[in-house]
Design a protein around this motif. Structure first.
Motif, PDB file in Angstrom:
ATOM      1  N   ARG A   1       0.830  -1.215   0.000  1.00 57.33           N
ATOM      2  CA  ARG A   1       0.000   0.000   0.000  1.00 57.33           C
ATOM      3  C   ARG A   1       0.858   1.256   0.000  1.00 57.33           C
ATOM      4  O   ARG A   1       0.570   2.214  -0.718  1.00 57.33           O
ATOM      5  N   ALA A   2       1.914   1.248   0.781  1.00 60.46           N
ATOM      6  CA  ALA A   2       2.806   2.410   0.840  1.00 60.46           C
ATOM      7  C   ALA A   2       3.487   2.654  -0.501  1.00 60.46           C
ATOM      8  O   ALA A   2       3.620   3.807  -0.948  1.00 60.46           O
ATOM      9  N   ALA A   3       3.912   1.592  -1.161  1.00 65.88           N
ATOM     10  CA  ALA A   3       4.590   1.723  -2.449  1.00 65.88           C
ATOM     11  C   ALA A   3       3.654   2.266  -3.518  1.00 65.88           C
ATOM     12  O   ALA A   3       4.042   3.120  -4.324  1.00 65.88           O
ATOM     13  N   VAL A   4       2.420   1.790  -3.510  1.00 61.63           N
ATOM     14  CA  VAL A   4       1.436   2.251  -4.496  1.00 61.63           C
ATOM     15  C   VAL A   4       1.152   3.741  -4.315  1.00 61.63           C
ATOM     16  O   VAL A   4       0.924   4.473  -5.284  1.00 61.63           O
ATOM     17  N   GLY A   5       1.217   4.202  -3.065  1.00 59.88           N
ATOM     18  CA  GLY A   5       0.910   5.597  -2.781  1.00 59.88           C
ATOM     19  C   GLY A   5       2.046   6.566  -3.042  1.00 59.88           C
ATOM     20  O   GLY A   5       1.898   7.775  -2.821  1.00 59.88           O
ATOM     21  N   LEU A   6       3.190   6.084  -3.514  1.00 57.93           N
ATOM     22  CA  LEU A   6       4.341   6.968  -3.718  1.00 57.93           C
ATOM     23  C   LEU A   6       4.177   7.911  -4.903  1.00 57.93           C
ATOM     24  O   LEU A   6       4.819   8.945  -4.972  1.00 57.93           O
ATOM     25  N   GLY A   7       3.366   7.527  -5.859  1.00 63.60           N
ATOM     26  CA  GLY A   7       3.110   8.416  -6.988  1.00 63.60           C
ATOM     27  C   GLY A   7       3.848   8.035  -8.254  1.00 63.60           C
ATOM     28  O   GLY A   7       4.734   7.170  -8.253  1.00 63.60           O
ATOM     29  N   PRO A   8       3.496   8.709  -9.367  1.00 64.18           N
ATOM     30  CA  PRO A   8       4.045   8.351 -10.686  1.00 64.18           C
ATOM     31  C   PRO A   8       5.550   8.573 -10.818  1.00 64.18           C
ATOM     32  O   PRO A   8       6.216   7.892 -11.590  1.00 64.18           O
ATOM     33  N   GLY A   9       6.106   9.540 -10.090  1.00 65.02           N
ATOM     34  CA  GLY A   9       7.545   9.796 -10.169  1.00 65.02           C
ATOM     35  C   GLY A   9       8.352   8.580  -9.769  1.00 65.02           C
ATOM     36  O   GLY A   9       9.300   8.179 -10.463  1.00 65.02           O
ATOM     37  N   PHE A  10       7.977   7.974  -8.657  1.00 63.60           N
ATOM     38  CA  PHE A  10       8.663   6.769  -8.189  1.00 63.60           C
ATOM     39  C   PHE A  10       8.413   5.596  -9.136  1.00 63.60           C
ATOM     40  O   PHE A  10       9.290   4.768  -9.351  1.00 63.60           O
ATOM     41  N   GLU A  11       7.220   5.561  -9.700  1.00 62.50           N
ATOM     42  CA  GLU A  11       6.897   4.479 -10.630  1.00 62.50           C
ATOM     43  C   GLU A  11       7.770   4.562 -11.880  1.00 62.50           C
ATOM     44  O   GLU A  11       8.306   3.548 -12.351  1.00 62.50           O
TER      45      GLU A  11
ATOM     46  N   ALA B   1      13.347  -2.545  -4.325  1.00 62.79           N
ATOM     47  CA  ALA B   1      12.383  -1.459  -4.149  1.00 62.79           C
ATOM     48  C   ALA B   1      11.578  -1.224  -5.422  1.00 62.79           C
ATOM     49  O   ALA B   1      10.359  -1.022  -5.378  1.00 62.79           O
ATOM     50  N   SER B   2      12.254  -1.283  -6.568  1.00 62.88           N
ATOM     51  CA  SER B   2      11.559  -1.033  -7.836  1.00 62.88           C
ATOM     52  C   SER B   2      10.495  -2.091  -8.108  1.00 62.88           C
ATOM     53  O   SER B   2       9.413  -1.785  -8.616  1.00 62.88           O
ATOM     54  N   ARG B   3      10.782  -3.333  -7.766  1.00 65.04           N
ATOM     55  CA  ARG B   3       9.813  -4.404  -8.022  1.00 65.04           C
ATOM     56  C   ARG B   3       8.582  -4.289  -7.129  1.00 65.04           C
ATOM     57  O   ARG B   3       7.467  -4.624  -7.541  1.00 65.04           O
ATOM     58  N   VAL B   4       8.785  -3.789  -5.909  1.00 62.72           N
ATOM     59  CA  VAL B   4       7.656  -3.578  -5.001  1.00 62.72           C
ATOM     60  C   VAL B   4       6.828  -2.379  -5.464  1.00 62.72           C
ATOM     61  O   VAL B   4       5.593  -2.429  -5.483  1.00 62.72           O
ATOM     62  N   VAL B   5       7.509  -1.293  -5.864  1.00 66.04           N
ATOM     63  CA  VAL B   5       6.805  -0.097  -6.329  1.00 66.04           C
ATOM     64  C   VAL B   5       5.979  -0.401  -7.577  1.00 66.04           C
ATOM     65  O   VAL B   5       4.860   0.104  -7.728  1.00 66.04           O
ATOM     66  N   LEU B   6       6.506  -1.249  -8.448  1.00 68.01           N
ATOM     67  CA  LEU B   6       5.785  -1.598  -9.675  1.00 68.01           C
ATOM     68  C   LEU B   6       4.717  -2.666  -9.460  1.00 68.01           C
ATOM     69  O   LEU B   6       4.088  -3.117 -10.419  1.00 68.01           O
TER      70      LEU B   6
END
Length: 198
Positions: A33-43, A153-158
């Motif tokens: 949930r935290a990763a999804v909420g980081l926004g498009p920049g992090f994605e 981190a990138s795999r969790v954010v994606l």
């Protein structure tokens, strides 16, 4: 001692895989949930990281080591190629765990393929550095750890993996890597002698 630690880490990866395969723990859910909420920049940044630090990197490293070992008839590079292949092969454990990803995807989640590949390259790179450029060993370890952390981190954010998928990948690769490095006598003599003296 290193081989024993490797066995413990590999077993820890197996226990974790069995524990989380049915239901993601609260830690996974919360970090997702935290990763999804980081926004498009992090994605967007994660897309770049996942493209650069990917299984393709391990493929290039393995082919390069194999070719160099063959052309130069270098047994050290040949053993390192075997080490890299053995570490990377821990990915096949995913067919035993069959863990579902956070989003619909046709491949199993545990362990993360990207993190397995990057950790395998980092581990092999550190071993090679210990043999060929000992003075650069600390920066090599720091660079390897950074690459693994960014990949995870990138795999969790994606939303491609749960956090524990990445942890399990690191445990398995380092565990198997320590055992195989010991079996192939890839622990440098200087390191072994210092350990024996202590």
């Amino acid at each position: 001692m290193g081989a024993l630690i490797g066995v413990v880490l590999a077993l820890a990866s197996m226990v974790l895989g069995v524990t989380v395969r049915e239901e993601p723990p609260a830690l996974d859910e919360g970090l997702h949930r935290a990763a999804v909420g980081l926004g498009p920049g992090f994605e967007h940044a994660s897309v770049v990281v996942s493209f650069v630090l990917s299984p393709g990197l391990a493929t290039i490293a393995l082919i390069s080591l194999g070719l160099r070992a063959f052309l130069a008839k270098d047994p050290l590079l040949a053993r390192c190629a075997v080490l890299l292949a053995a570490c990377w092969s821990t990915l096949f454990a995913r067919y035993a765990y069959q863990r579902v990803r956070p989003i619909e995807f046709p491949k199993w989640a545990y362990p993360s393929g990207h993190v397995t590949a990057v950790t395998a390259v980092a581990f092999t790179g550190v071993v090679l550095c210990a043999w060929l450029a000992r003075r650069h060993l600390k920066p090599a370890v720091a660079l390897g750890c950074t690459a693994v952390a960014l990949t995870a981190a990138s795999r969790v954010v994606l939303e491609m993996h749960w956090f524990t998928d990445t942890v399990g990948a690191v445990l398995a690769v380092v565990g198997v890597g320590l055992v195989v490095a010991h079996a192939l006598k890839l622990v440098p003599v200087g390191v072994m002698s210092r350990r024996e003296q202590s």
